[in-house]
Design a protein around this motif. Sequence first.
Motif, PDB file in Angstrom:
ATOM      1  N   VAL A   1       0.838  -1.201   0.000  1.00 50.66           N
ATOM      2  CA  VAL A   1       0.000   0.000   0.000  1.00 50.66           C
ATOM      3  C   VAL A   1       0.874   1.252   0.000  1.00 50.66           C
ATOM      4  O   VAL A   1       0.613   2.215  -0.740  1.00 50.66           O
ATOM      5  CB  VAL A   1      -0.953   0.008   1.212  1.00 50.66           C
ATOM      6  CG1 VAL A   1      -1.660   1.352   1.342  1.00 50.66           C
ATOM      7  CG2 VAL A   1      -1.978  -1.118   1.091  1.00 50.66           C
ATOM      8  N   TYR A   2       1.917   1.244   0.816  1.00 48.32           N
ATOM      9  CA  TYR A   2       2.826   2.389   0.901  1.00 48.32           C
ATOM     10  C   TYR A   2       3.469   2.660  -0.460  1.00 48.32           C
ATOM     11  O   TYR A   2       3.451   3.791  -0.967  1.00 48.32           O
ATOM     12  CB  TYR A   2       3.902   2.109   1.951  1.00 48.32           C
ATOM     13  CG  TYR A   2       4.908   3.230   2.132  1.00 48.32           C
ATOM     14  CD1 TYR A   2       4.744   4.177   3.131  1.00 48.32           C
ATOM     15  CD2 TYR A   2       6.015   3.337   1.302  1.00 48.32           C
ATOM     16  CE1 TYR A   2       5.658   5.210   3.301  1.00 48.32           C
ATOM     17  CE2 TYR A   2       6.933   4.360   1.455  1.00 48.32           C
ATOM     18  CZ  TYR A   2       6.751   5.293   2.457  1.00 48.32           C
ATOM     19  OH  TYR A   2       7.666   6.316   2.600  1.00 48.32           O
ATOM     20  N   VAL A   3       4.047   1.634  -1.066  1.00 49.01           N
ATOM     21  CA  VAL A   3       4.761   1.790  -2.330  1.00 49.01           C
ATOM     22  C   VAL A   3       3.814   2.216  -3.455  1.00 49.01           C
ATOM     23  O   VAL A   3       4.179   3.021  -4.316  1.00 49.01           O
ATOM     24  CB  VAL A   3       5.491   0.486  -2.701  1.00 49.01           C
ATOM     25  CG1 VAL A   3       6.105   0.584  -4.095  1.00 49.01           C
ATOM     26  CG2 VAL A   3       6.575   0.175  -1.675  1.00 49.01           C
ATOM     27  N   ALA A   4       2.604   1.684  -3.438  1.00 48.06           N
ATOM     28  CA  ALA A   4       1.642   2.009  -4.495  1.00 48.06           C
ATOM     29  C   ALA A   4       1.101   3.434  -4.361  1.00 48.06           C
ATOM     30  O   ALA A   4       0.765   4.075  -5.367  1.00 48.06           O
ATOM     31  CB  ALA A   4       0.484   1.010  -4.480  1.00 48.06           C
ATOM     32  N   TRP A   5       1.045   3.932  -3.152  1.00 40.39           N
ATOM     33  CA  TRP A   5       0.374   5.205  -2.877  1.00 40.39           C
ATOM     34  C   TRP A   5       1.302   6.406  -2.941  1.00 40.39           C
ATOM     35  O   TRP A   5       0.997   7.435  -3.556  1.00 40.39           O
ATOM     36  CB  TRP A   5      -0.307   5.122  -1.508  1.00 40.39           C
ATOM     37  CG  TRP A   5      -1.002   6.361  -1.059  1.00 40.39           C
ATOM     38  CD1 TRP A   5      -1.832   7.172  -1.802  1.00 40.39           C
ATOM     39  CD2 TRP A   5      -0.938   6.956   0.247  1.00 40.39           C
ATOM     40  NE1 TRP A   5      -2.299   8.219  -1.031  1.00 40.39           N
ATOM     41  CE2 TRP A   5      -1.765   8.108   0.229  1.00 40.39           C
ATOM     42  CE3 TRP A   5      -0.291   6.615   1.426  1.00 40.39           C
ATOM     43  CZ2 TRP A   5      -1.929   8.920   1.343  1.00 40.39           C
ATOM     44  CZ3 TRP A   5      -0.461   7.421   2.536  1.00 40.39           C
ATOM     45  CH2 TRP A   5      -1.268   8.557   2.494  1.00 40.39           C
ATOM     46  N   VAL A   6       2.456   6.298  -2.294  1.00 40.89           N
ATOM     47  CA  VAL A   6       3.273   7.498  -2.068  1.00 40.89           C
ATOM     48  C   VAL A   6       3.864   8.150  -3.316  1.00 40.89           C
ATOM     49  O   VAL A   6       4.160   9.351  -3.270  1.00 40.89           O
ATOM     50  CB  VAL A   6       4.405   7.216  -1.046  1.00 40.89           C
ATOM     51  CG1 VAL A   6       3.843   6.814   0.294  1.00 40.89           C
ATOM     52  CG2 VAL A   6       5.377   6.173  -1.570  1.00 40.89           C
ATOM     53  N   PRO A   7       4.067   7.447  -4.442  1.00 38.96           N
ATOM     54  CA  PRO A   7       4.616   8.163  -5.604  1.00 38.96           C
ATOM     55  C   PRO A   7       3.757   9.328  -6.077  1.00 38.96           C
ATOM     56  O   PRO A   7       4.252  10.227  -6.762  1.00 38.96           O
ATOM     57  CB  PRO A   7       4.682   7.066  -6.687  1.00 38.96           C
ATOM     58  CG  PRO A   7       4.771   5.795  -5.938  1.00 38.96           C
ATOM     59  CD  PRO A   7       3.928   6.009  -4.717  1.00 38.96           C
ATOM     60  N   TRP A   8       2.471   9.328  -5.720  1.00 37.89           N
ATOM     61  CA  TRP A   8       1.563  10.361  -6.193  1.00 37.89           C
ATOM     62  C   TRP A   8       1.445  11.535  -5.221  1.00 37.89           C
ATOM     63  O   TRP A   8       0.718  12.494  -5.484  1.00 37.89           O
ATOM     64  CB  TRP A   8       0.184   9.743  -6.440  1.00 37.89           C
ATOM     65  CG  TRP A   8       0.275   8.553  -7.343  1.00 37.89           C
ATOM     66  CD1 TRP A   8       0.253   7.240  -6.965  1.00 37.89           C
ATOM     67  CD2 TRP A   8       0.447   8.559  -8.764  1.00 37.89           C
ATOM     68  NE1 TRP A   8       0.395   6.430  -8.064  1.00 37.89           N
ATOM     69  CE2 TRP A   8       0.515   7.211  -9.179  1.00 37.89           C
ATOM     70  CE3 TRP A   8       0.546   9.576  -9.725  1.00 37.89           C
ATOM     71  CZ2 TRP A   8       0.684   6.857 -10.520  1.00 37.89           C
ATOM     72  CZ3 TRP A   8       0.714   9.215 -11.051  1.00 37.89           C
ATOM     73  CH2 TRP A   8       0.779   7.880 -11.435  1.00 37.89           C
ATOM     74  N   LEU A   9       2.163  11.465  -4.106  1.00 39.72           N
ATOM     75  CA  LEU A   9       2.119  12.539  -3.121  1.00 39.72           C
ATOM     76  C   LEU A   9       3.138  13.630  -3.466  1.00 39.72           C
ATOM     77  O   LEU A   9       4.108  13.395  -4.190  1.00 39.72           O
ATOM     78  CB  LEU A   9       2.427  11.989  -1.726  1.00 39.72           C
ATOM     79  CG  LEU A   9       1.467  10.919  -1.191  1.00 39.72           C
ATOM     80  CD1 LEU A   9       1.964  10.413   0.158  1.00 39.72           C
ATOM     81  CD2 LEU A   9       0.059  11.458  -1.072  1.00 39.72           C
ATOM     82  N   ASN A  10       2.915  14.818  -2.922  1.00 37.50           N
ATOM     83  CA  ASN A  10       3.873  15.902  -3.100  1.00 37.50           C
ATOM     84  C   ASN A  10       5.176  15.560  -2.390  1.00 37.50           C
ATOM     85  O   ASN A  10       5.174  14.990  -1.289  1.00 37.50           O
ATOM     86  CB  ASN A  10       3.319  17.215  -2.549  1.00 37.50           C
ATOM     87  CG  ASN A  10       2.147  17.738  -3.364  1.00 37.50           C
ATOM     88  OD1 ASN A  10       2.082  17.531  -4.578  1.00 37.50           O
ATOM     89  ND2 ASN A  10       1.230  18.408  -2.699  1.00 37.50           N
ATOM     90  N   HIS A  11       6.289  15.943  -3.018  1.00 39.48           N
ATOM     91  CA  HIS A  11       7.591  15.639  -2.433  1.00 39.48           C
ATOM     92  C   HIS A  11       7.766  16.359  -1.096  1.00 39.48           C
ATOM     93  O   HIS A  11       7.399  17.531  -0.951  1.00 39.48           O
ATOM     94  CB  HIS A  11       8.703  16.058  -3.397  1.00 39.48           C
ATOM     95  CG  HIS A  11      10.067  15.689  -2.909  1.00 39.48           C
ATOM     96  ND1 HIS A  11      10.393  14.425  -2.484  1.00 39.48           N
ATOM     97  CD2 HIS A  11      11.197  16.430  -2.767  1.00 39.48           C
ATOM     98  CE1 HIS A  11      11.661  14.394  -2.110  1.00 39.48           C
ATOM     99  NE2 HIS A  11      12.162  15.604  -2.263  1.00 39.48           N
TER     100      HIS A  11
END
Length: 217
Positions: free
Chosen positions: A138-148
């Motif tokens: 879930v972490y790996v799938a989700w976080v790429p789309w968050l602001n840096h």
Amino acid sequence: MKGTTHLAIGVAIGVTAAISHPFSAQHAAIYIAVAACSALSADLDGTNMLSGKLSGIARMIRELLLWGGLILTGILGYIYVMKGMLYTEWSIGAVAMSLLGFVSRSGVIRNALVSAIGSALLYGGIAGGMGWLMGLGVYVAWVPWLNHRGLTHTVWATAAWGSIGWGLEQQVHVDGVASVAVWGYVSHLVADTLTPSGVKWLYPLSKKTFKLPIGKL
């Protein structure tokens, strides 16, 4: 801060854990791997050492979509002009490929590839009944789309990562894995706090940026 610096700090944490616990080569490898990955994982919300290699693949996919679509469109157009034959489904697909190649950015494709890896991890966790692997997926799938330097650089993300580490510790039965995961993750946030951009540790409850810049790292 540079990914190599985060990695070096993570490896140092792993080595320290290996020395401070009853030593075995297997346990040392686990400590170092967990600490290193933990020290880098917060930057999955951008291009880092874990996802950077996918950037080249993303660019290649974009080029294939763009030029593949244009070439196929040209071939279908030639067939229509010369023989009066129109392949509707193929034509729609060719135009769609071309448009996707035009409008998509390599970063979006890279994020999609990272999310695909996360989805695979999630599936593996579900299939194997491993809660920590589901959480990691879930972490790996989700976080790429968050602001840096947004939500991944917070105490909440640290707690979530710690729970993943705790689940892994229960799985491998190696004392200290959860602590190593937390310290590795915290080391990333602390190191970024020492840069001019700082870190919003309490985001989204507070947008205050904490920073103690000591130069360009």
